[in-house]
Design a protein around this motif. Sequence first.
Motif, PDB file in Angstrom:
ATOM      1  N   MET A  37       0.848  -1.189   0.000  1.00  0.00           N
ATOM      2  CA  MET A  37       0.000   0.000   0.000  1.00  0.00           C
ATOM      3  C   MET A  37       0.886   1.242   0.000  1.00  0.00           C
ATOM      4  O   MET A  37       2.051   1.189   0.380  1.00  0.00           O
ATOM      5  CB  MET A  37      -0.929  -0.010   1.218  1.00  0.00           C
ATOM      6  CG  MET A  37      -2.007   1.056   1.193  1.00  0.00           C
ATOM      7  SD  MET A  37      -3.112   0.945  -0.234  1.00  0.00           S
ATOM      8  CE  MET A  37      -4.040  -0.523   0.178  1.00  0.00           C
ATOM      9  N   THR A  38       0.309   2.330  -0.385  1.00  0.00           N
ATOM     10  CA  THR A  38       1.060   3.585  -0.456  1.00  0.00           C
ATOM     11  C   THR A  38       0.073   4.736  -0.321  1.00  0.00           C
ATOM     12  O   THR A  38      -1.134   4.533  -0.195  1.00  0.00           O
ATOM     13  CB  THR A  38       1.813   3.680  -1.794  1.00  0.00           C
ATOM     14  OG1 THR A  38       2.708   4.786  -1.757  1.00  0.00           O
ATOM     15  CG2 THR A  38       0.840   3.861  -2.953  1.00  0.00           C
ATOM     16  N   TYR A  39       0.598   5.965  -0.340  1.00  0.00           N
ATOM     17  CA  TYR A  39      -0.262   7.139  -0.387  1.00  0.00           C
ATOM     18  C   TYR A  39       0.398   8.181  -1.265  1.00  0.00           C
ATOM     19  O   TYR A  39       1.492   8.672  -0.964  1.00  0.00           O
ATOM     20  CB  TYR A  39      -0.498   7.716   1.011  1.00  0.00           C
ATOM     21  CG  TYR A  39      -1.490   8.869   1.001  1.00  0.00           C
ATOM     22  CD1 TYR A  39      -2.780   8.680   0.544  1.00  0.00           C
ATOM     23  CD2 TYR A  39      -1.125  10.137   1.441  1.00  0.00           C
ATOM     24  CE1 TYR A  39      -3.698   9.721   0.514  1.00  0.00           C
ATOM     25  CE2 TYR A  39      -2.041  11.189   1.430  1.00  0.00           C
ATOM     26  CZ  TYR A  39      -3.314  10.969   0.968  1.00  0.00           C
ATOM     27  OH  TYR A  39      -4.233  12.006   0.935  1.00  0.00           O
ATOM     28  N   CYS A  40      -0.263   8.505  -2.374  1.00  0.00           N
ATOM     29  CA  CYS A  40       0.205   9.536  -3.283  1.00  0.00           C
ATOM     30  C   CYS A  40      -0.918  10.545  -3.479  1.00  0.00           C
ATOM     31  O   CYS A  40      -2.074  10.160  -3.680  1.00  0.00           O
ATOM     32  CB  CYS A  40       0.593   8.952  -4.638  1.00  0.00           C
ATOM     33  SG  CYS A  40       1.954   7.767  -4.578  1.00  0.00           S
ATOM     34  N   LEU A  41      -0.569  11.817  -3.437  1.00  0.00           N
ATOM     35  CA  LEU A  41      -1.562  12.891  -3.481  1.00  0.00           C
ATOM     36  C   LEU A  41      -1.096  13.978  -4.430  1.00  0.00           C
ATOM     37  O   LEU A  41       0.058  14.435  -4.368  1.00  0.00           O
ATOM     38  CB  LEU A  41      -1.739  13.473  -2.073  1.00  0.00           C
ATOM     39  CG  LEU A  41      -2.562  14.756  -1.933  1.00  0.00           C
ATOM     40  CD1 LEU A  41      -4.033  14.484  -2.271  1.00  0.00           C
ATOM     41  CD2 LEU A  41      -2.437  15.314  -0.515  1.00  0.00           C
ATOM     42  N   GLY A  42      -1.993  14.407  -5.315  1.00  0.00           N
ATOM     43  CA  GLY A  42      -1.725  15.535  -6.197  1.00  0.00           C
ATOM     44  C   GLY A  42      -2.774  16.611  -6.004  1.00  0.00           C
ATOM     45  O   GLY A  42      -3.972  16.329  -6.057  1.00  0.00           O
ATOM     46  N   ILE A  43      -2.347  17.849  -5.765  1.00  0.00           N
ATOM     47  CA  ILE A  43      -3.235  18.984  -5.510  1.00  0.00           C
ATOM     48  C   ILE A  43      -2.981  20.046  -6.567  1.00  0.00           C
ATOM     49  O   ILE A  43      -1.823  20.362  -6.886  1.00  0.00           O
ATOM     50  CB  ILE A  43      -2.989  19.576  -4.112  1.00  0.00           C
ATOM     51  CG1 ILE A  43      -3.405  18.584  -3.018  1.00  0.00           C
ATOM     52  CG2 ILE A  43      -3.731  20.901  -3.929  1.00  0.00           C
ATOM     53  CD1 ILE A  43      -3.047  19.046  -1.614  1.00  0.00           C
ATOM     54  N   LYS A  44      -4.073  20.628  -7.082  1.00  0.00           N
ATOM     55  CA  LYS A  44      -3.968  21.764  -7.983  1.00  0.00           C
ATOM     56  C   LYS A  44      -4.730  22.941  -7.399  1.00  0.00           C
ATOM     57  O   LYS A  44      -5.926  22.838  -7.118  1.00  0.00           O
ATOM     58  CB  LYS A  44      -4.537  21.424  -9.369  1.00  0.00           C
ATOM     59  CG  LYS A  44      -4.541  22.620 -10.323  1.00  0.00           C
ATOM     60  CD  LYS A  44      -5.182  22.289 -11.657  1.00  0.00           C
ATOM     61  CE  LYS A  44      -5.255  23.508 -12.558  1.00  0.00           C
ATOM     62  NZ  LYS A  44      -5.880  23.199 -13.880  1.00  0.00           N
ATOM     63  N   VAL A  45      -4.035  24.055  -7.212  1.00  0.00           N
ATOM     64  CA  VAL A  45      -4.650  25.311  -6.782  1.00  0.00           C
ATOM     65  C   VAL A  45      -4.277  26.391  -7.795  1.00  0.00           C
ATOM     66  O   VAL A  45      -3.518  26.140  -8.736  1.00  0.00           O
ATOM     67  CB  VAL A  45      -4.209  25.702  -5.352  1.00  0.00           C
ATOM     68  CG1 VAL A  45      -4.755  24.709  -4.332  1.00  0.00           C
ATOM     69  CG2 VAL A  45      -2.683  25.780  -5.249  1.00  0.00           C
ATOM     70  N   GLU A  46      -4.810  27.579  -7.595  1.00  0.00           N
ATOM     71  CA  GLU A  46      -4.568  28.657  -8.559  1.00  0.00           C
ATOM     72  C   GLU A  46      -3.089  28.949  -8.747  1.00  0.00           C
ATOM     73  O   GLU A  46      -2.649  29.279  -9.844  1.00  0.00           O
ATOM     74  CB  GLU A  46      -5.294  29.928  -8.108  1.00  0.00           C
ATOM     75  CG  GLU A  46      -6.797  29.875  -8.272  1.00  0.00           C
ATOM     76  CD  GLU A  46      -7.477  31.148  -7.804  1.00  0.00           C
ATOM     77  OE1 GLU A  46      -8.366  31.625  -8.525  1.00  0.00           O
ATOM     78  OE2 GLU A  46      -7.096  31.663  -6.739  1.00  0.00           O
TER      79      GLU A  46
END
Length: 259
Positions: A1-10
């Motif tokens: 298992m893993t945790y990968c996160l991608g966030i896009k803001v202005e």
Amino acid sequence: MTYCLGIKVEQGLVLLADGRITAGHQVSNARKATLHGPPDAQVAIMTSGLRSLRDKTLAYFDRDQRRDRKTGFGSMLEAVSAYSGALREVAEEDREALERSELTFNLNAILGGCLADDPEPTIFLVYPEGNWIEIDARTPYLSVGATAYGKPILDRALSYATPMRTALKLAYLSFDSTRFSSADVGYPIDMLTYRQSDRIWSEAQYDYDDLSRQRQWWNEHITQLAADMPDGPWTQALLDDAGEPSDDEGKRLSLVRQD
């Protein structure tokens, strides 16, 4: 298992990937977030799934980029299409053998970046079948792996208008919530940012002790916020008649869970 996160803001992109690898009872560390392409056309890729599938798919992706686009891909759509093609090639070669060994072809990926033909940065999530979805302003994050534990704080506090500095902190808190509740997710973590203003990637790796101040601050303040929540008929009916301590007394007696 893993945790990968991608966030896009202005203001740009924030990416985070944990570095814990589990194989049976063995635990090791390996990087799951990498940059691909020439310096002026880099694509960030994070994956969740069998390590062998990741390595082979990325090798094919890099091969295709060097062969077909010496200067890198022109747009993120081209990049995600090339990655999906490499993924399907690996599936054609390896899926049957994996299934005979009772293993699942389970590689999920997050691709992020902003290339020459892109008007703004973007992020894609690619499924094991090679199909994909793109991030949007209404849901400004995509995640793979152990996604359940880190999701609530993002849903409550993150929006497309969130300042990038705050988005970076929320990404860390989302990971910390996941790490706290999942034994298969842990340090070190890789964090990457892409700032819209200067169009460059920055990256850094952090281990457990590097973020001890932030972790302790969060533990203390989230406990205090719970104690400070206003009382009302619901607490009076359930506690006051039973001789429970008042808010002020409860604050003095509360214990902060440390890890």
